[in-house]
Motif scaffolding. Structure first.
Motif, PDB file in Angstrom:
ATOM      1  N   GLY A   7      11.711  32.343   1.980  1.00  0.00           N
ATOM      2  CA  GLY A   7      11.660  30.964   2.425  1.00  0.00           C
ATOM      3  C   GLY A   7      12.692  30.502   3.435  1.00  0.00           C
ATOM      4  O   GLY A   7      12.885  29.313   3.602  1.00  0.00           O
ATOM      5  N   CYS A   8      13.372  31.426   4.109  1.00  0.00           N
ATOM      6  CA  CYS A   8      14.267  31.005   5.195  1.00  0.00           C
ATOM      7  C   CYS A   8      13.436  30.593   6.408  1.00  0.00           C
ATOM      8  O   CYS A   8      12.241  30.797   6.442  1.00  0.00           O
ATOM      9  CB  CYS A   8      15.190  32.152   5.603  1.00  0.00           C
ATOM     10  N   PHE A   9      14.107  30.034   7.414  1.00  0.00           N
ATOM     11  CA  PHE A   9      13.412  29.669   8.648  1.00  0.00           C
ATOM     12  C   PHE A   9      13.482  30.832   9.638  1.00  0.00           C
ATOM     13  O   PHE A   9      14.566  31.323   9.933  1.00  0.00           O
ATOM     14  CB  PHE A   9      14.055  28.422   9.263  1.00  0.00           C
ATOM     15  N   PRO A  47      16.743  35.478   9.875  1.00  0.00           N
ATOM     16  CA  PRO A  47      18.155  35.872   9.868  1.00  0.00           C
ATOM     17  C   PRO A  47      18.648  36.312   8.495  1.00  0.00           C
ATOM     18  O   PRO A  47      19.684  36.960   8.401  1.00  0.00           O
ATOM     19  CB  PRO A  47      18.876  34.604  10.324  1.00  0.00           C
TER      20      PRO A  47
END
Lengths: 168, 152
Positions: free
Chosen positions: A106-108, A124
């Motif tokens: 769920g990171c961007f 990242p």
């Protein structure tokens, strides 16, 4: 004589009134129940709303990030939520709007976020990568392709709806 | 990840991927009217920053509920208490610990802390949500994100 005058006998009259009153009572009880039962069907679909996100002339072949805010209503709690999408035109001039949320944890993700892979989406957090069409690069942590937004265009403006998982 | 049930469900089973702790440090006071307002605004700002950073790095950063303390000049006790906190938390495999704060008192005790202090001067403004402020804050957050990434 009197039989011809009395077209409705006392017995019939009582029958009619009782049936009528009983019918009203039954209807009075059933009407709210029916209304409750079919209520979800009558609700306006609030989740399928489209939001104006970008002007079509700003969209290029290179993915760009667009942000917009929506009023999220969660029962009685209303809040403003910022949403983002990576938008570009593919080779057939079709618009592709991808959700930036990595399918791993769920990171961007960001386009060209890594110098080694300038033509991929890069996460990242754990070096997850996606091709330009949003499909995950095998051998990197994500196990699925990026979600794709439903979209429509009107008067030169791009509207985005809900993000849908690929292949569903 | 945040300290909420939904995220914990996801965290369990992905512990080895979440290796970074983010702890916001928030001073509170009730002493002077001026300070109350200033610190409360910095508190808003701190929440905003912490939530934005967590959103970008949800899969790798665990945002711990804000560590709050009464504002005073005797910070030694706080350093000890905070280090205790961190030592308890890092019994789980966390490799990186970041403290996020606008309180400059921490800066001079930085070397005694068991983690990396991210101290920033807070901007002075009345509205976090205004059209003028948002781009500035977003830009600051992007730079903080780059700083955090450089530690990984």
């Amino acid at each position: 004589m009197s039989e011809k005058k009395q077209q409705v006998s006392r017995r019939q009259f009582l029958n009619y009134t009782l049936t009528g009153v009983g019918g009203f009572m039954a209807a009075g009880m059933l009407a709210p129940m029916v209304r409750f039962a079919i209520d979800p069907v009558l609700q306006p679909a609030s989740t399928g709303d489209y939001q104006a996100v970008a002007q079509l002339e700003d969209i290029t072949n290179e993915p760009q990030r667009f942000d917009w805010t929506i009023d999220q209503i969660d029962a009685w709690y209303e809040s403003e939520v910022t949403k983002s999408a990576w938008v570009y035109k593919d080779d057939n001039d079709e618009i592709i709007a991808l959700s930036p949320v990595c399918k791993h944890l769920g990171c961007f993700v960001s386009w060209a976020g890594s110098d080694e892979h300038p033509d991929q989406f890069y996460c990242p957090c754990h070096d997850g990568r996606y091709y330009k069409d949003g499909v995950n690069v095998p051998g990197t942590p994500p196990a699925a392709a990026l979600d794709e937004f439903e979209y429509k265009t009107e008067d030169g403006t791009l509207y985005l709806g809900k993000a849908k998982p690929r292949g569903a | 990840m945040k300290w909420q049930k939904e995220d914990i469900d996801q965290y369990q089973g992905a512990e080895e991927f979440v290796d970074t702790l983010l702890i916001p440090l928030m001073p509170i006071t009730m002493n002077s009217k001026k300070d109350i307002k200033k610190l409360a605004f910095q508190g808003d700002l701190l929440n905003f920053f912490a939530n934005e950073i967590e959103k970008q790095f949800k899969g790798r950063i665990f945002l711990i509920p804000t560590y709050s303390y009464y504002e005073s000049n005797e910070s030694e006790n706080e350093v000890e208490r905070l280090n205790n906190w961190v030592n308890q938390l890092t019994k789980n495999p966390f490799k990186h610990v970041f403290f996020l704060t606008f309180d400059h008192h921490w800066k001079k005790d930085e070397r005694n802390l068991d983690g990396n202090l991210l101290w920033f001067p807070a901007i002075q403004t009345e509205e976090i949500d205004s059209k003028q402020t948002q781009p500035i804050l977003k830009d600051q957050i992007t730079q903080i994100n780059e700083l955090i990434r450089s530690y990984w």
